[in-house]
Design a protein around this motif. Structure first.
Motif, PDB file in Angstrom:
ATOM      1  N   LEU A   6       0.819  -1.195   0.000  1.00  0.00           N
ATOM      2  CA  LEU A   6       0.000   0.000   0.000  1.00  0.00           C
ATOM      3  C   LEU A   6       0.864   1.261   0.000  1.00  0.00           C
ATOM      4  CD1 LEU A   6      -2.463  -1.258   2.747  1.00  0.00           C
ATOM      5  CD2 LEU A   6      -2.888  -1.185   0.281  1.00  0.00           C
ATOM      6  N   ASP A   7       0.551   2.178  -0.925  1.00  0.00           N
ATOM      7  CA  ASP A   7       1.261   3.458  -0.929  1.00  0.00           C
ATOM      8  C   ASP A   7       0.405   4.607  -1.444  1.00  0.00           C
ATOM      9  OD1 ASP A   7       1.132   2.906  -3.617  1.00  0.00           O
ATOM     10  OD2 ASP A   7       3.293   2.818  -3.943  1.00  0.00           O
ATOM     11  N   GLY A   8      -0.900   4.421  -1.550  1.00  0.00           N
ATOM     12  CA  GLY A   8      -1.758   5.511  -1.995  1.00  0.00           C
ATOM     13  C   GLY A   8      -3.143   5.024  -2.362  1.00  0.00           C
ATOM     14  N   PRO A   9      -4.011   5.952  -2.798  1.00  0.00           N
ATOM     15  CA  PRO A   9      -5.398   5.597  -3.138  1.00  0.00           C
ATOM     16  C   PRO A   9      -5.515   4.495  -4.175  1.00  0.00           C
ATOM     17  CG  PRO A   9      -5.151   7.988  -2.994  1.00  0.00           C
ATOM     18  CD  PRO A   9      -3.770   7.410  -2.901  1.00  0.00           C
ATOM     19  N   GLU A  10      -4.568   4.453  -5.142  1.00  0.00           N
ATOM     20  CA  GLU A  10      -4.666   3.425  -6.181  1.00  0.00           C
ATOM     21  C   GLU A  10      -4.516   2.022  -5.600  1.00  0.00           C
ATOM     22  OE1 GLU A  10      -2.513   5.931  -6.189  1.00  0.00           O
ATOM     23  OE2 GLU A  10      -3.397   7.296  -7.654  1.00  0.00           O
ATOM     24  N   THR A  11      -3.610   1.881  -4.638  1.00  0.00           N
ATOM     25  CA  THR A  11      -3.427   0.562  -4.046  1.00  0.00           C
ATOM     26  C   THR A  11      -4.551   0.215  -3.083  1.00  0.00           C
ATOM     27  OG1 THR A  11      -1.884   1.592  -2.479  1.00  0.00           O
ATOM     28  CG2 THR A  11      -0.936   0.416  -4.345  1.00  0.00           C
ATOM     29  N   PRO A  93     -25.457   1.071   7.825  1.00  0.00           N
ATOM     30  CA  PRO A  93     -24.373   1.225   6.849  1.00  0.00           C
ATOM     31  C   PRO A  93     -24.293   2.657   6.329  1.00  0.00           C
ATOM     32  CG  PRO A  93     -25.671  -0.747   6.403  1.00  0.00           C
ATOM     33  CD  PRO A  93     -26.423   0.029   7.441  1.00  0.00           C
ATOM     34  N   GLY A  94     -23.086   3.059   5.980  1.00  0.00           N
ATOM     35  CA  GLY A  94     -22.903   4.414   5.482  1.00  0.00           C
ATOM     36  C   GLY A  94     -21.632   4.541   4.676  1.00  0.00           C
ATOM     37  N   HIS A  95     -21.302   5.773   4.327  1.00  0.00           N
ATOM     38  CA  HIS A  95     -20.079   6.079   3.587  1.00  0.00           C
ATOM     39  C   HIS A  95     -18.937   6.274   4.582  1.00  0.00           C
ATOM     40  CE1 HIS A  95     -22.333   6.616  -0.144  1.00  0.00           C
ATOM     41  NE2 HIS A  95     -23.220   7.309   0.562  1.00  0.00           N
ATOM     42  N   TRP A  96     -17.732   5.824   4.173  1.00  0.00           N
ATOM     43  CA  TRP A  96     -16.595   5.855   5.074  1.00  0.00           C
ATOM     44  C   TRP A  96     -15.439   6.657   4.489  1.00  0.00           C
ATOM     45  CZ3 TRP A  96     -16.084   3.901   9.981  1.00  0.00           C
ATOM     46  CH2 TRP A  96     -17.138   3.115  10.455  1.00  0.00           C
ATOM     47  N   LEU A  97     -14.723   7.327   5.378  1.00  0.00           N
ATOM     48  CA  LEU A  97     -13.467   7.973   5.041  1.00  0.00           C
ATOM     49  C   LEU A  97     -12.339   7.175   5.675  1.00  0.00           C
ATOM     50  CD1 LEU A  97     -11.795  10.444   3.948  1.00  0.00           C
ATOM     51  CD2 LEU A  97     -12.035  11.401   6.256  1.00  0.00           C
ATOM     52  N   LEU A  98     -11.390   6.721   4.860  1.00  0.00           N
ATOM     53  CA  LEU A  98     -10.221   5.986   5.363  1.00  0.00           C
ATOM     54  C   LEU A  98      -9.161   7.007   5.763  1.00  0.00           C
ATOM     55  CD1 LEU A  98      -8.677   3.348   5.859  1.00  0.00           C
ATOM     56  CD2 LEU A  98      -7.955   3.448   3.455  1.00  0.00           C
ATOM     57  N   ALA A  99      -8.951   7.157   7.074  1.00  0.00           N
ATOM     58  CA  ALA A  99      -8.034   8.172   7.592  1.00  0.00           C
ATOM     59  C   ALA A  99      -6.810   7.577   8.268  1.00  0.00           C
ATOM     60  CB  ALA A  99      -8.768   9.095   8.571  1.00  0.00           C
ATOM     61  N   ALA A 117     -21.212  -2.751   2.904  1.00  0.00           N
ATOM     62  CA  ALA A 117     -22.343  -1.839   2.774  1.00  0.00           C
ATOM     63  C   ALA A 117     -22.618  -1.461   1.330  1.00  0.00           C
ATOM     64  CB  ALA A 117     -22.077  -0.579   3.593  1.00  0.00           C
ATOM     65  N   GLY A 118     -21.641  -1.693   0.442  1.00  0.00           N
ATOM     66  CA  GLY A 118     -21.800  -1.272  -0.941  1.00  0.00           C
ATOM     67  C   GLY A 118     -21.754   0.224  -1.084  1.00  0.00           C
ATOM     68  N   THR A 119     -21.013   0.886  -0.211  1.00  0.00           N
ATOM     69  CA  THR A 119     -20.932   2.346  -0.221  1.00  0.00           C
ATOM     70  C   THR A 119     -19.512   2.785  -0.546  1.00  0.00           C
ATOM     71  OG1 THR A 119     -20.563   2.298   2.178  1.00  0.00           O
ATOM     72  CG2 THR A 119     -22.820   2.654   1.425  1.00  0.00           C
ATOM     73  N   SER A 120     -19.332   4.083  -0.644  1.00  0.00           N
ATOM     74  CA  SER A 120     -18.031   4.611  -1.033  1.00  0.00           C
ATOM     75  C   SER A 120     -17.044   4.550   0.124  1.00  0.00           C
ATOM     76  CB  SER A 120     -18.179   6.064  -1.501  1.00  0.00           C
ATOM     77  OG  SER A 120     -18.573   6.884  -0.417  1.00  0.00           O
ATOM     78  N   CYS A 121     -15.759   4.535  -0.253  1.00  0.00           N
ATOM     79  CA  CYS A 121     -14.674   4.618   0.729  1.00  0.00           C
ATOM     80  C   CYS A 121     -13.694   5.671   0.211  1.00  0.00           C
ATOM     81  CB  CYS A 121     -13.993   3.265   0.902  1.00  0.00           C
ATOM     82  SG  CYS A 121     -12.647   3.269   2.108  1.00  0.00           S
ATOM     83  N   THR A 122     -13.811   6.862   0.739  1.00  0.00           N
ATOM     84  CA  THR A 122     -12.918   7.952   0.361  1.00  0.00           C
ATOM     85  C   THR A 122     -11.602   7.780   1.107  1.00  0.00           C
ATOM     86  OG1 THR A 122     -14.840   9.396   0.041  1.00  0.00           O
ATOM     87  CG2 THR A 122     -12.690  10.460   0.266  1.00  0.00           C
ATOM     88  N   VAL A 123     -10.487   8.105   0.451  1.00  0.00           N
ATOM     89  CA  VAL A 123      -9.164   7.829   1.015  1.00  0.00           C
ATOM     90  C   VAL A 123      -8.381   9.124   1.186  1.00  0.00           C
ATOM     91  CG1 VAL A 123      -7.020   6.520   0.737  1.00  0.00           C
ATOM     92  CG2 VAL A 123      -9.183   5.604  -0.165  1.00  0.00           C
ATOM     93  N   LEU A 124      -7.844   9.330   2.395  1.00  0.00           N
ATOM     94  CA  LEU A 124      -6.926  10.442   2.606  1.00  0.00           C
ATOM     95  C   LEU A 124      -5.629  10.178   1.857  1.00  0.00           C
ATOM     96  CD1 LEU A 124      -6.995  11.491   6.389  1.00  0.00           C
ATOM     97  CD2 LEU A 124      -7.806  12.781   4.423  1.00  0.00           C
ATOM     98  N   GLN A 133      -5.927  18.690   4.269  1.00  0.00           N
ATOM     99  CA  GLN A 133      -6.178  17.533   3.414  1.00  0.00           C
ATOM    100  C   GLN A 133      -7.391  16.745   3.884  1.00  0.00           C
ATOM    101  OE1 GLN A 133      -2.454  15.379   3.357  1.00  0.00           O
ATOM    102  NE2 GLN A 133      -1.720  16.503   1.568  1.00  0.00           N
ATOM    103  N   PHE A 134      -7.572  16.689   5.198  1.00  0.00           N
ATOM    104  CA  PHE A 134      -8.763  16.038   5.746  1.00  0.00           C
ATOM    105  C   PHE A 134     -10.021  16.743   5.258  1.00  0.00           C
ATOM    106  CE2 PHE A 134     -11.991  15.800   9.116  1.00  0.00           C
ATOM    107  CZ  PHE A 134     -12.113  14.436   9.288  1.00  0.00           C
ATOM    108  N   ALA A 135     -10.032  18.070   5.336  1.00  0.00           N
ATOM    109  CA  ALA A 135     -11.207  18.839   4.893  1.00  0.00           C
ATOM    110  C   ALA A 135     -11.472  18.629   3.411  1.00  0.00           C
ATOM    111  CB  ALA A 135     -10.994  20.322   5.194  1.00  0.00           C
ATOM    112  N   GLU A 136     -10.409  18.615   2.607  1.00  0.00           N
ATOM    113  CA  GLU A 136     -10.578  18.424   1.168  1.00  0.00           C
ATOM    114  C   GLU A 136     -11.145  17.047   0.862  1.00  0.00           C
ATOM    115  OE1 GLU A 136      -7.935  18.576  -2.972  1.00  0.00           O
ATOM    116  OE2 GLU A 136      -7.025  19.089  -1.038  1.00  0.00           O
ATOM    117  N   ALA A 137     -10.640  16.014   1.559  1.00  0.00           N
ATOM    118  CA  ALA A 137     -11.148  14.660   1.327  1.00  0.00           C
ATOM    119  C   ALA A 137     -12.611  14.549   1.717  1.00  0.00           C
ATOM    120  CB  ALA A 137     -10.314  13.655   2.116  1.00  0.00           C
ATOM    121  N   VAL A 138     -12.985  15.134   2.850  1.00  0.00           N
ATOM    122  CA  VAL A 138     -14.379  15.075   3.305  1.00  0.00           C
ATOM    123  C   VAL A 138     -15.295  15.770   2.311  1.00  0.00           C
ATOM    124  CG1 VAL A 138     -15.975  15.785   5.124  1.00  0.00           C
ATOM    125  CG2 VAL A 138     -13.729  14.867   5.726  1.00  0.00           C
ATOM    126  N   SER A 139     -14.827  16.851   1.714  1.00  0.00           N
ATOM    127  CA  SER A 139     -15.661  17.581   0.753  1.00  0.00           C
ATOM    128  C   SER A 139     -15.979  16.742  -0.477  1.00  0.00           C
ATOM    129  CB  SER A 139     -14.972  18.879   0.328  1.00  0.00           C
ATOM    130  OG  SER A 139     -13.822  18.612  -0.479  1.00  0.00           O
TER     131      SER A 139
END
Length: 380
Positions: A6-11, A93-99, A117-124, A133-139
């Motif tokens: 793991l080294d970023g959102p792509e991985t 179930p809900g949307h998650w931010l991976l922090a 949950a079949g929902t999104s997983c946004t990645v910092l 960066q946290f604020a930008e990801a949450v947006s």
């Protein structure tokens, strides 16, 4: 087993795919941090060429409380039981931010929850935690289709509260922020409440497929007991089924359906209060650091005769690593060199934030270091 470096959102996207296959009965997954200098050692300790224990979906490679690499074996049932019980406790179930890093169980479970949950997983983005960066990801998270959750360590929340502004405003938008990997102090609880941030302190570990006790109350299906000596025992469908190629350690730690933790606690009116570690592990910013492992690196450095590593309380990190070092009479050790050696061997979290040279370490009994005296006399 399938290794995911793991080294970023792509991985993380790669991890999601391999996790989905593993949860459906495919090859087990071993997530590793491509940027961690010790990851190769952890990977080798997992013996990737050897058959994996039956029923394993994920192997979490960790140095644990002893500094010795070990792999926690988690089944699909344990991972899904944890994720389902978490959603049930939080409100569905809900949307998650991976922090947090996904090679650790807290981050990996965020990915599992979003998958189920079949929902999104946004990645910092990778790297040090930053409020902007946290604020930008949450947006960028979907604003409809269910609750919004994230999981982080207390140090990250402290930084958001300290920074204020857009990062704090973003934190307020979550229906729940799970705080795990380290204790949540009463002062931090109060600060979060005053700021309008909804937190859920959690207690758990890799062996319980992440947090299994939320705000003192075990998740559905989980039981907590305390032995006479204060040791916390945990049971339920979230438990791991052992350690990679370590049958003796497995038999010692998993007994009659219970996991014997290294933590001390008390039960009162059905709520569990965790008092601290029974062993000498420093929990700094949500990362567990073995004092013995740091001492081993320091005493292996030229000019160092003895070292004692202790935890000191800290408002931001929860605990920090502090080292008292005795050098040889003609020793040429210097603080920067010692810190660099620890960082290269054990990672940045293990580097002593305080380091003092002393003539001798206080002793108790026949040559045993008096750790409490080290704290009171050397780091008052």
């Amino acid at each position: 087993m399938r290794e995911v470096w793991l080294d970023g959102p792509e991985t993380i996207e790669e991890l999601k795919g391999t996790l989905a296959e593993a949860l459906a009965g495919g090859p087990p997954v071993l997530p590793l941090d491509a940027r961690d200098p010790s990851a190769g050692r952890l990977r080798d300790a997992m013996a990737p060429g050897e058959p994996v224990e039956p029923g394993t979906a994920v192997i979490i490679a960790t140095s644990g409380s002893t500094g010795e690499p070990k792999g926690v074996l988690l089944s699909a049932g344990a991972l899904t039981s944890s994720a389902t019980a978490t959603h049930d406790r939080l409100g569905g179930p809900g949307h998650w931010l991976l922090a947090t890093p996904a090679q650790y169980i807290g981050g990996l479970q965020v990915v599992v929850r979003s998958l189920l949950a079949g929902t999104s997983c946004t990645v910092l983005p990778p790297g040090p935690f930053r409020a902007d960066q946290f604020a930008e990801a949450v947006s960028g998270m979907p604003r409809s289709g269910g609750p919004h959750y994230t999981a982080m360590v207390p140090t990250q929340l402290v930084r958001l509260l300290d920074a204020g502004g857009a990062g704090l405003e973003a934190a307020r938008t979550f229906d729940a922020i799970i705080l795990g990997a380290a204790a949540t102090s009463a002062a931090l609880r109060e600060r979060a409440a005053d700021a309008g941030v909804r937190i859920v302190p959690a207690y758990g570990m890799s062996e319980t497929a992440s947090g299994c006790v939320y705000d003192g109350v075990p998740l559905d299906g989980v039981r907590a007991e305390v032995e006479p000596d204060g040791r916390i025992l945990l049971s339920g469908p979230v438990l791991a089924h052992g350690y990679r190629l370590r049958p003796e350690l497995t038999a010692e730690s998993f007994v009659d359906g219970w996991f014997r933790t290294s933590d001390e606690g008390v039960l009162s009116d059905g709520k569990l209060a965790v008092l601290g570690r029974l062993d000498h592990v420093i929990n700094t910013g949500g990362v567990k650091v073995s004092a013995a492992a740091v001492e081993g690196v320091l005493t292996g450095c030229t000019g160092v005769r003895e070292a004692c590593v202790v935890a000191l309380p800290d408002a931001e990190w929860g605990q920090i690593v502090a080292a008292a070092v005795v050098v040889e009479p003609a020793g040429a050790a210097d603080p920067s060199g010692l810190r660099a050696a620890v960082g290269a061997r054990l990672g940045a979290a293990a580097v002593p934030k305080r380091l003092e040279f002393v003539e001798a370490l206080p002793l108790r009994g026949p040559g045993k270091i008096n750790r409490s005296a080290v704290v009171s006399r050397i780091f008052p």
